[in-house]
Design a protein around this motif. Structure first.
Motif, PDB file in Angstrom:
ATOM      1  N   LYS A  59      38.892  37.873  46.196  1.00 55.69           N
ATOM      2  CA  LYS A  59      40.410  36.944  46.253  1.00 55.69           C
ATOM      3  C   LYS A  59      40.713  38.607  47.651  1.00 55.69           C
ATOM      4  O   LYS A  59      41.870  37.804  48.627  1.00 55.69           O
ATOM      5  N   ASN A  60      41.085  39.399  47.169  1.00 51.97           N
ATOM      6  CA  ASN A  60      41.586  40.665  48.182  1.00 51.97           C
ATOM      7  C   ASN A  60      40.601  41.245  48.943  1.00 51.97           C
ATOM      8  O   ASN A  60      40.833  41.849  50.234  1.00 51.97           O
ATOM      9  N   VAL A  61      39.457  40.516  49.534  1.00 56.64           N
ATOM     10  CA  VAL A  61      38.008  41.327  50.191  1.00 56.64           C
ATOM     11  C   VAL A  61      38.483  40.291  51.375  1.00 56.64           C
ATOM     12  O   VAL A  61      38.026  39.042  51.522  1.00 56.64           O
ATOM     13  N   ASN A  62      37.605  40.835  52.739  1.00 54.24           N
ATOM     14  CA  ASN A  62      37.881  40.873  54.108  1.00 54.24           C
ATOM     15  C   ASN A  62      36.933  39.638  54.662  1.00 54.24           C
ATOM     16  O   ASN A  62      35.677  40.434  53.849  1.00 54.24           O
ATOM     17  N   LEU A  63      36.748  38.849  55.029  1.00 56.42           N
ATOM     18  CA  LEU A  63      35.527  38.318  55.695  1.00 56.42           C
ATOM     19  C   LEU A  63      35.167  39.175  56.161  1.00 56.42           C
ATOM     20  O   LEU A  63      32.713  39.142  55.847  1.00 56.42           O
ATOM     21  N   GLU A  64      34.792  40.600  56.807  1.00 56.72           N
ATOM     22  CA  GLU A  64      34.497  41.173  57.540  1.00 56.72           C
ATOM     23  C   GLU A  64      33.190  42.497  56.887  1.00 56.72           C
ATOM     24  O   GLU A  64      32.380  42.127  56.965  1.00 56.72           O
ATOM     25  N   GLU A  65      34.206  42.633  55.881  1.00 56.82           N
ATOM     26  CA  GLU A  65      33.677  43.752  54.891  1.00 56.82           C
ATOM     27  C   GLU A  65      32.340  42.529  53.652  1.00 56.82           C
ATOM     28  O   GLU A  65      32.068  43.470  53.158  1.00 56.82           O
ATOM     29  N   ALA A  66      32.666  41.572  52.778  1.00 59.24           N
ATOM     30  CA  ALA A  66      31.648  40.404  52.767  1.00 59.24           C
ATOM     31  C   ALA A  66      30.335  40.168  53.617  1.00 59.24           C
ATOM     32  O   ALA A  66      29.293  40.723  53.035  1.00 59.24           O
ATOM     33  N   TRP A  67      30.430  40.141  55.119  1.00 58.83           N
ATOM     34  CA  TRP A  67      29.754  39.752  55.936  1.00 58.83           C
ATOM     35  C   TRP A  67      27.899  41.244  56.451  1.00 58.83           C
ATOM     36  O   TRP A  67      27.318  40.366  56.043  1.00 58.83           O
ATOM     37  N   SER A  68      29.116  42.241  56.365  1.00 60.70           N
ATOM     38  CA  SER A  68      29.166  43.336  56.292  1.00 60.70           C
ATOM     39  C   SER A  68      28.420  44.088  55.283  1.00 60.70           C
ATOM     40  O   SER A  68      26.731  44.406  55.723  1.00 60.70           O
ATOM     41  N   VAL A  69      28.295  44.002  53.882  1.00 55.22           N
ATOM     42  CA  VAL A  69      27.838  44.019  52.766  1.00 55.22           C
ATOM     43  C   VAL A  69      25.899  42.833  52.291  1.00 55.22           C
ATOM     44  O   VAL A  69      25.094  43.435  52.432  1.00 55.22           O
ATOM     45  N   LEU A  70      26.427  41.908  53.027  1.00 53.17           N
ATOM     46  CA  LEU A  70      25.519  40.824  52.912  1.00 53.17           C
ATOM     47  C   LEU A  70      24.473  41.085  54.085  1.00 53.17           C
ATOM     48  O   LEU A  70      22.915  40.870  53.680  1.00 53.17           O
ATOM     49  N   ARG A  71      24.973  41.352  54.506  1.00 52.66           N
ATOM     50  CA  ARG A  71      23.846  41.467  56.259  1.00 52.66           C
ATOM     51  C   ARG A  71      23.381  42.958  55.917  1.00 52.66           C
ATOM     52  O   ARG A  71      21.957  43.024  56.260  1.00 52.66           O
ATOM     53  N   PRO A 238      25.610  35.833  44.072  1.00 54.76           N
ATOM     54  CA  PRO A 238      26.102  35.668  42.799  1.00 54.76           C
ATOM     55  C   PRO A 238      26.220  37.408  42.838  1.00 54.76           C
ATOM     56  O   PRO A 238      26.834  38.128  41.738  1.00 54.76           O
ATOM     57  N   GLN A 239      24.539  37.316  42.606  1.00 53.37           N
ATOM     58  CA  GLN A 239      24.015  38.989  42.102  1.00 53.37           C
ATOM     59  C   GLN A 239      24.520  40.541  43.001  1.00 53.37           C
ATOM     60  O   GLN A 239      24.964  41.151  42.949  1.00 53.37           O
ATOM     61  N   LEU A 240      25.471  39.797  44.077  1.00 51.87           N
ATOM     62  CA  LEU A 240      25.992  40.611  45.396  1.00 51.87           C
ATOM     63  C   LEU A 240      27.345  40.568  44.614  1.00 51.87           C
ATOM     64  O   LEU A 240      28.210  41.407  45.281  1.00 51.87           O
ATOM     65  N   ALA A 241      28.015  39.897  44.780  1.00 49.17           N
ATOM     66  CA  ALA A 241      29.300  39.815  44.376  1.00 49.17           C
ATOM     67  C   ALA A 241      30.513  40.873  43.869  1.00 49.17           C
ATOM     68  O   ALA A 241      31.160  41.183  44.463  1.00 49.17           O
ATOM     69  N   GLU A 242      29.793  41.402  42.609  1.00 48.62           N
ATOM     70  CA  GLU A 242      30.162  42.328  42.552  1.00 48.62           C
ATOM     71  C   GLU A 242      30.850  43.784  43.492  1.00 48.62           C
ATOM     72  O   GLU A 242      31.207  44.753  43.656  1.00 48.62           O
ATOM     73  N   LEU A 243      29.025  43.312  44.063  1.00 50.40           N
ATOM     74  CA  LEU A 243      28.675  44.576  45.073  1.00 50.40           C
ATOM     75  C   LEU A 243      30.167  44.124  46.161  1.00 50.40           C
ATOM     76  O   LEU A 243      30.192  45.387  46.896  1.00 50.40           O
ATOM     77  N   VAL A 244      30.031  43.560  46.539  1.00 49.82           N
ATOM     78  CA  VAL A 244      30.565  42.698  47.720  1.00 49.82           C
ATOM     79  C   VAL A 244      32.391  43.273  47.408  1.00 49.82           C
ATOM     80  O   VAL A 244      32.903  44.370  48.311  1.00 49.82           O
ATOM     81  N   CYS A 245      32.795  43.360  46.282  1.00 49.48           N
ATOM     82  CA  CYS A 245      34.097  43.504  45.654  1.00 49.48           C
ATOM     83  C   CYS A 245      34.584  44.936  45.673  1.00 49.48           C
ATOM     84  O   CYS A 245      35.290  45.288  45.574  1.00 49.48           O
ATOM     85  N   LYS A 246      32.971  45.532  44.780  1.00 48.02           N
ATOM     86  CA  LYS A 246      34.067  46.993  44.529  1.00 48.02           C
ATOM     87  C   LYS A 246      33.663  47.463  46.261  1.00 48.02           C
ATOM     88  O   LYS A 246      34.553  48.499  47.217  1.00 48.02           O
ATOM     89  N   THR A 247      32.982  47.428  47.748  1.00 46.68           N
ATOM     90  CA  THR A 247      32.886  47.253  48.560  1.00 46.68           C
ATOM     91  C   THR A 247      34.004  47.725  49.217  1.00 46.68           C
ATOM     92  O   THR A 247      34.874  48.074  50.219  1.00 46.68           O
ATOM     93  N   GLY A 248      34.468  45.682  49.269  1.00 45.43           N
ATOM     94  CA  GLY A 248      35.696  45.620  49.765  1.00 45.43           C
ATOM     95  C   GLY A 248      37.004  46.178  49.095  1.00 45.43           C
ATOM     96  O   GLY A 248      38.003  46.533  50.335  1.00 45.43           O
ATOM     97  N   GLU A 249      36.908  46.491  48.645  1.00 47.12           N
ATOM     98  CA  GLU A 249      38.047  47.280  47.331  1.00 47.12           C
ATOM     99  C   GLU A 249      38.243  49.028  47.931  1.00 47.12           C
ATOM    100  O   GLU A 249      39.597  49.311  48.758  1.00 47.12           O
ATOM    101  N   LEU A 250      36.963  49.487  48.032  1.00 43.96           N
ATOM    102  CA  LEU A 250      36.859  50.953  48.561  1.00 43.96           C
ATOM    103  C   LEU A 250      37.253  50.977  50.291  1.00 43.96           C
ATOM    104  O   LEU A 250      37.948  51.946  50.639  1.00 43.96           O
ATOM    105  N   VAL A 251      36.896  50.394  50.801  1.00 42.64           N
ATOM    106  CA  VAL A 251      37.397  49.920  52.575  1.00 42.64           C
ATOM    107  C   VAL A 251      38.666  49.869  52.694  1.00 42.64           C
ATOM    108  O   VAL A 251      39.429  50.717  53.418  1.00 42.64           O
TER     109      VAL A 251
END
Length: 311
Positions: A59-71, A238-251
């Motif tokens: 819920k606290n992850v920004n779309l920009e951070e999630a988009w960067s991880v997935l791309r 789903p296999q990338l959800a935790e990575l997206v959270c970790k990256t978003g939190e760090l950013v």
């Protein structure tokens, strides 16, 4: 006699075809195969069940951070914008596990065949309600209604109420809805839709549940983590959800640290915007440790972050 033989032969050929026709709802094995990179818990229907703790962090992850991880992982088409929000509050956020559905333009013969087959399989009532009956707590109903407008609303006040009762969440629709005035009064229900129209649904029909579905340029699989904010929607594997959270939190934490140090005059914006020196990284680690209980990221996640850092 020949005519009778032809009819019988036709019936013999048609019966197996009807018996083996694709079901609206896939078997568990098919859903598992479609989402084979997920190694964790699953629902009875086969959908990946990303843990509630990950959904809460998302819920606290920004779309920009999630988009960067997935791309960066090769997932190019996981975002779609240009929605209308059922509720207009600026801070609206919707997170949950996707239950997908696909609608197509209505055709009477196929409509009847799919309804009969679904009723035989145990579904009740009209097909619009079938995906809603399958929703679990924490789900988001994601439906491709091909942008259908007049004659296309796939839910109104009654079905929106059922969606929220079953999922405690909301919807992402590439299509229209009706009874928007009623939906606006439903506290907790959230919707990202293309539009609203006073008509009822008469120009489309449900053909698939829990198979891959397309929302504009975004592809969504059953069990994807839906992250919807004012700017648009992402479906996160789903296999990338935790990575997206970790990256978003760090950013997020690095941004907070950077803003504070710029205000203090410790670093210049140019220093913060380029690759940090070893001394800056050490300063950031000390800052994390000193402010651990005052930051928006859970303490246990910061502790884990510090363990992984080399400064």
């Amino acid at each position: 006699m020949k005519r009778i033989h032809v009819v019988l032969l036709g019936g013999a050929l048609t019966a197996p075809a009807l018996a083996t026709a694709q079901s609206i709802t896939p078997a568990r094995e098919e859903v598992v195969a479609l989402t084979s990179e997920w190694a964790g818990e699953r629902f009875a229907d086969g959908r990946p069940k990303v843990p509630d703790a990950i959904l809460e962090r998302m819920k606290n992850v920004n779309l920009e951070e999630a988009w960067s991880v997935l791309r960066g992982k090769g997932f190019e088409w996981q975002f779609e914008g240009r929605f209308k929000l059922v509720h207009l509050e600026q801070t609206a956020t919707l997170v949950g596990r996707a239950l997908t559905a696909t609608f197509v333009p209505k055709r009477p013969d196929l409509d009847k065949a799919l309804t009969d087959k679904g009723h035989a399989a145990g579904h009740v009532g009209g097909r619009n309600s079938w995906p809603i009956d399958l929703l679990q707590k924490g789900d988001v109903y994601v439906a491709n209604a091909f942008g259908s407008y007049e004659g296309g609303p796939i839910i109104g006040g009654n079905l929106a109420t059922a969606i929220y009762r079953n999922s405690g969440n909301g919807v992402v629709f590439d299509g229209s809805v009706r009874d928007i005035a009623q939906m606006e009064t439903m506290e907790g229900f959230k919707g990202w839709v293309r539009d609203w129209h006073p008509s009822y649904n008469y120009d489309n029909m449900l053909v698939e549940i829990n198979r891959p579905t397309r929302i504009g340029t975004m592809l969504c699989l059953p069990g994807d983590v839906v992250l919807a904010k004012r700017e648009g929607v992402m479906c996160i594997p789903p296999q990338l959800a935790e990575l997206v959270c970790k990256t978003g939190e760090l950013v997020q934490l690095r941004d907070m640290f950077g803003f504070q140090r710029i205000k203090e005059g410790t670093y210049t914006p140019g220093q913060i915007d380029q690759r940090w020196t070893d001394d800056m990284e050490k300063d950031f680690s000390r800052w994390l440790n000193d402010h651990m209980d005052k930051l928006p990221v859970p303490r246990e996640q910061i502790q884990e972050m510090l363990k992984e850092r080399t400064w």
